[in-house]
Design a protein around this motif. Structure first.
Motif, short mmCIF file in Angstrom:
data_model
loop_
_atom_site.label_atom_id
_atom_site.label_comp_id
_atom_site.label_asym_id
_atom_site.label_seq_id
_atom_site.Cartn_x
_atom_site.Cartn_y
_atom_site.Cartn_z
N MET A 1 29.26 -66.05 16.80
CA MET A 1 29.01 -66.06 15.36
C MET A 1 30.32 -65.88 14.62
O MET A 1 31.14 -65.02 14.95
N THR A 2 30.55 -66.69 13.60
CA THR A 2 31.76 -66.57 12.78
C THR A 2 31.39 -65.95 11.44
O THR A 2 30.34 -66.26 10.87
N VAL A 3 32.26 -65.07 10.93
CA VAL A 3 31.97 -64.33 9.72
C VAL A 3 33.06 -64.56 8.68
O VAL A 3 34.25 -64.62 9.02
N ALA A 4 32.66 -64.71 7.42
CA ALA A 4 33.59 -64.78 6.29
C ALA A 4 33.52 -63.45 5.57
O ALA A 4 32.44 -62.99 5.19
N ILE A 5 34.66 -62.80 5.42
CA ILE A 5 34.72 -61.50 4.74
C ILE A 5 35.09 -61.73 3.27
O ILE A 5 36.03 -62.46 2.97
N ILE A 44 36.21 -63.61 13.00
CA ILE A 44 36.51 -63.70 11.56
C ILE A 44 37.06 -65.09 11.25
O ILE A 44 38.11 -65.48 11.77
N TYR A 45 36.34 -65.81 10.40
CA TYR A 45 36.80 -67.15 9.99
C TYR A 45 37.91 -67.05 8.94
O TYR A 45 38.95 -67.68 9.05
N ARG A 73 29.15 -75.10 5.64
CA ARG A 73 28.74 -74.42 6.87
C ARG A 73 29.93 -74.15 7.81
O ARG A 73 29.86 -74.36 9.02
N LYS A 74 31.02 -73.64 7.24
CA LYS A 74 32.21 -73.36 8.03
C LYS A 74 32.12 -72.02 8.75
O LYS A 74 32.97 -71.69 9.57
N PHE A 75 31.08 -71.23 8.45
CA PHE A 75 30.88 -69.95 9.11
C PHE A 75 29.39 -69.65 9.11
O PHE A 75 28.60 -70.37 8.50
N ASP A 76 29.02 -68.56 9.79
CA ASP A 76 27.60 -68.22 9.94
C ASP A 76 27.17 -67.05 9.07
O ASP A 76 26.00 -66.93 8.72
N ILE A 77 28.12 -66.15 8.76
CA ILE A 77 27.78 -64.91 8.08
C ILE A 77 28.77 -64.64 6.95
O ILE A 77 29.96 -64.94 7.08
N ILE A 78 28.27 -64.07 5.84
CA ILE A 78 29.12 -63.55 4.78
C ILE A 78 28.98 -62.03 4.80
O ILE A 78 27.87 -61.50 4.73
N LEU A 79 30.13 -61.34 4.89
CA LEU A 79 30.13 -59.88 5.02
C LEU A 79 30.85 -59.26 3.82
O LEU A 79 31.99 -59.62 3.51
N CYS A 80 30.18 -58.31 3.14
CA CYS A 80 30.76 -57.59 2.01
C CYS A 80 30.55 -56.09 2.19
O CYS A 80 29.70 -55.66 2.99
N LYS A 81 31.31 -55.31 1.43
CA LYS A 81 31.12 -53.86 1.44
C LYS A 81 29.77 -53.51 0.84
O LYS A 81 28.99 -52.75 1.40
N THR A 82 29.49 -54.05 -0.36
CA THR A 82 28.19 -53.87 -1.02
C THR A 82 27.78 -55.21 -1.64
O THR A 82 28.60 -56.10 -1.84
N ARG A 107 23.90 -66.22 6.80
CA ARG A 107 23.35 -64.86 6.74
C ARG A 107 24.25 -64.01 5.84
O ARG A 107 25.48 -64.07 5.96
N PHE A 108 23.65 -63.23 4.96
CA PHE A 108 24.42 -62.35 4.08
C PHE A 108 24.21 -60.91 4.51
O PHE A 108 23.08 -60.44 4.67
N VAL A 109 25.35 -60.18 4.67
CA VAL A 109 25.29 -58.79 5.10
C VAL A 109 26.22 -57.96 4.22
O VAL A 109 27.37 -58.35 3.99
N SER A 110 25.73 -56.81 3.71
CA SER A 110 26.59 -55.84 3.05
C SER A 110 26.36 -54.49 3.71
O SER A 110 25.21 -54.11 3.98
N ILE A 111 27.45 -53.76 3.98
CA ILE A 111 27.39 -52.59 4.85
C ILE A 111 26.78 -51.37 4.17
O ILE A 111 25.82 -50.78 4.66
#
Length: 517
Positions: A1-5, A44-45, A73-82, A107-111
């Motif tokens: 899985m590749t993630v964009a931060i 990490i993309y 679709r250059k990555f699978d996940i978007i990751l943010c703090k909030t 997929r969207f994820v915030s920690i």
């Protein structure tokens, strides 16, 4: 899985050492998100980082870069703090996190707030996060607005730019001091006008002497200024002189609030009625004494041409100079009316000086209109009707698809309100929380229902057009074989006219007509 931060600077935490450095807040976000991605085993993309941008700003460069890459679709996940680092707008939460990201397979994820689109069970919490963030934006906007209004009412200067002739007081925030170098030019303008010189003549005199206009003066002195949008922006113009001669700031009165924002969600401003301006007298030292001010205002009133209701230039606000883009001004000589570029007199090389008689322009437009009508009416009407119907059918399909999306979201909000009620019954939500959340859901549901009604009305109008066929023939026939134009016809048919300079050795003036049809 590749993630964009994705990282964004918090409005509450700005502590950059230099303009080119990332803030400590951004660096902390990156460290946290990189560590989390490594724990999950994600590759990490790219790290997208917006510094000094609010969560309501839709023009964030890295934010839009992220969305473009997500669509590809250059990555699978978007990751943010909030979730709020991604956006504080509920509309964008629904559009991207709950709408387009699932379609794109993102997929969207915030920690911190545990938002994760892979977990269908927390969709409600993501929507509540969106509501809270939206309320935060609105409350913050209202708080800032009330503070600014209070300061304006008390005569404090609010704004990034000081008026030409003044500078900001470094010792007292909101106070203006006279900038003697620029103030000397302001006084000269008032004196010249009081001696009988016209506004264009004054502009030309300043330009001939190489005196920079207010914007160029601020740029040369390292002061903050608004970036000009037009050519010849370093020259004095008629309107700059006219505005200066009527600005009460030069007699010590603080005038603010001429423009107001449309909404806290946009930076667009619109003019406000004069009675709503904030005016406080005697807030700073005047550049112009009252005797000279009163004399100038009296002369301006005497020179003002009486305006008769119903009289307006045939091509007013329609004719533009092809060289500099300024609206051409009307003039009269020996009983004939002409249009000329206002920049042709302000300096020697300011503009090529587009010039044309109103009669010639009218005849040119009439000839072109009749030519277009003849050419258009000779075409096969059935073929045109089919082409029009195809175009309308395409628009109808797009609107129908939008209606389907709106109705789906209405159903989601209906279910959300029902779920909120059940949470209240179970004691998960308090009565106050239920009222707040359900009200926002209900308001959004009603907004979408209005959009559905408007869209259905558009579909109905398109169906009627496709039944009656192309009405452009009737439109053109109404304006054929005309001998003269009037203001109504010009407003109806013409968007604007671009006029160039007469071709040397001929009587031909380049004219480009931009029609409304």
């Amino acid at each position: 899985m590749t993630v964009a931060i994705y990282c964004r600077l918090s409005e509450e935490d700005r502590n950059k050492q230099t303009e080119t450095d990332d803030s400590g807040s951004i660096q902390n976000q990156k460290s946290m998100l990189i560590a989390y991605a490594m724990e999950q085993g994600w590759d990490i993309y790219h790290i997208y980082s917006d510094d000094d941008y609010t969560g309501a700003d839709r023009k964030r460069p890295e934010f839009n870069h992220l969305l473009e890459d997500a669509q590809r679709r250059k990555f699978d996940i978007i990751l943010c703090k909030t979730q709020s680092r991604f956006t504080r707008e509920l509309e964008l939460v629904e559009k991207y996190i709950h709408g387009l990201f699932p379609v794109w397979g993102i997929r969207f994820v915030s920690i911190v707030d545990n938002a994760d689109t892979a977990n269908k069970g927390n969709k409600k919490s993501r929507q509540i996060n969106g509501l809270v963030n939206e309320w935060y934006l609105e409350d913050m906007s209202e708080n800032i607005r009330s503070v600014l209004v209070n300061r304006r009412k008390n005569g404090f200067h609010i704004g990034a730019f000081s008026l030409y002739g003044y500078k900001k007081d470094p010792e007292q925030k909101g106070h203006l001091l006279i900038d003697e170098e620029a103030a000397a030019v302001v006084r000269e303008v008032f004196v010249l006008f009081s001696q009988g010189y016209g506004k264009t003549a004054i502009a030309r005199m300043l330009n001939d002497r190489g005196i920079p206009n207010p914007t160029e003066y601020k740029r040369l002195h390292g002061l903050r200024y608004q970036q000009p949008k037009r050519k010849n922006s370093t020259l004095w113009k008629y309107f700059a002189i006219a505005d200066m001669l009527t600005n009460e700031m030069y007699i010590g009165n603080m005038i603010q609030g001429k423009y107001g924002s449309v909404s806290y969600k946009t930076k667009q401003n619109r003019p406000r009625p004069k009675e709503e301006w904030y005016k406080v007298e005697g807030t700073h030292e005047p550049v112009i004494d009252m005797e000279l001010w009163n004399k100038v205002q009296s002369m301006i009133a005497q020179r003002a041409k009486p305006f008769e209701v119903g009289t307006i230039g045939l091509f007013a606000r329609k004719a533009r100079c092809a060289n500099c883009g300024y609206m051409m001004r009307s003039s009269k000589n020996r009983g004939k009316h002409y249009l000329q570029c206002p920049n042709r007199h302000v300096a020697k090389d300011a503009c090529i000086g587009s010039f044309i008689s109103v009669d010639k322009l009218e005849q040119t437009i009439l000839a072109e209109l009749n030519r277009l009508a003849a050419e258009y009416l000779d075409k096969d009407e059935l073929e045109r009707n089919i082409e029009l119907c195809d175009d309308l059918q395409e628009q109808r399909s797009r609107i129908s698809a939008a209606i389907a999306v709106y109705e789906k979201k209405i159903a989601e909000y209906t279910k959300g309100i029902r779920d909120l009620y059940m949470d209240k019954v179970r004691g998960i939500l308090s009565e106050n929380d239920f009222v707040e959340y359900s009200k926002s859901f209900t308001d959004e549901k009603e907004r979408l229902e209005h959009m559905v009604a408007d869209s259905r009305r558009q579909v109905s109008e398109m169906d009627q057009k496709m039944e009656t066929g192309d009405n452009r023939r009737q439109f053109i026939e109404r304006y054929t074989n005309l001998e003269h134009l009037n203001r109504e016809i010009v407003e109806t048919l013409i968007d604007y006219i671009s006029i160039g300079k007469r071709i040397p050795g001929t009587k031909n003036v380049p004219i480009e007509i931009h029609w409304n049809f």
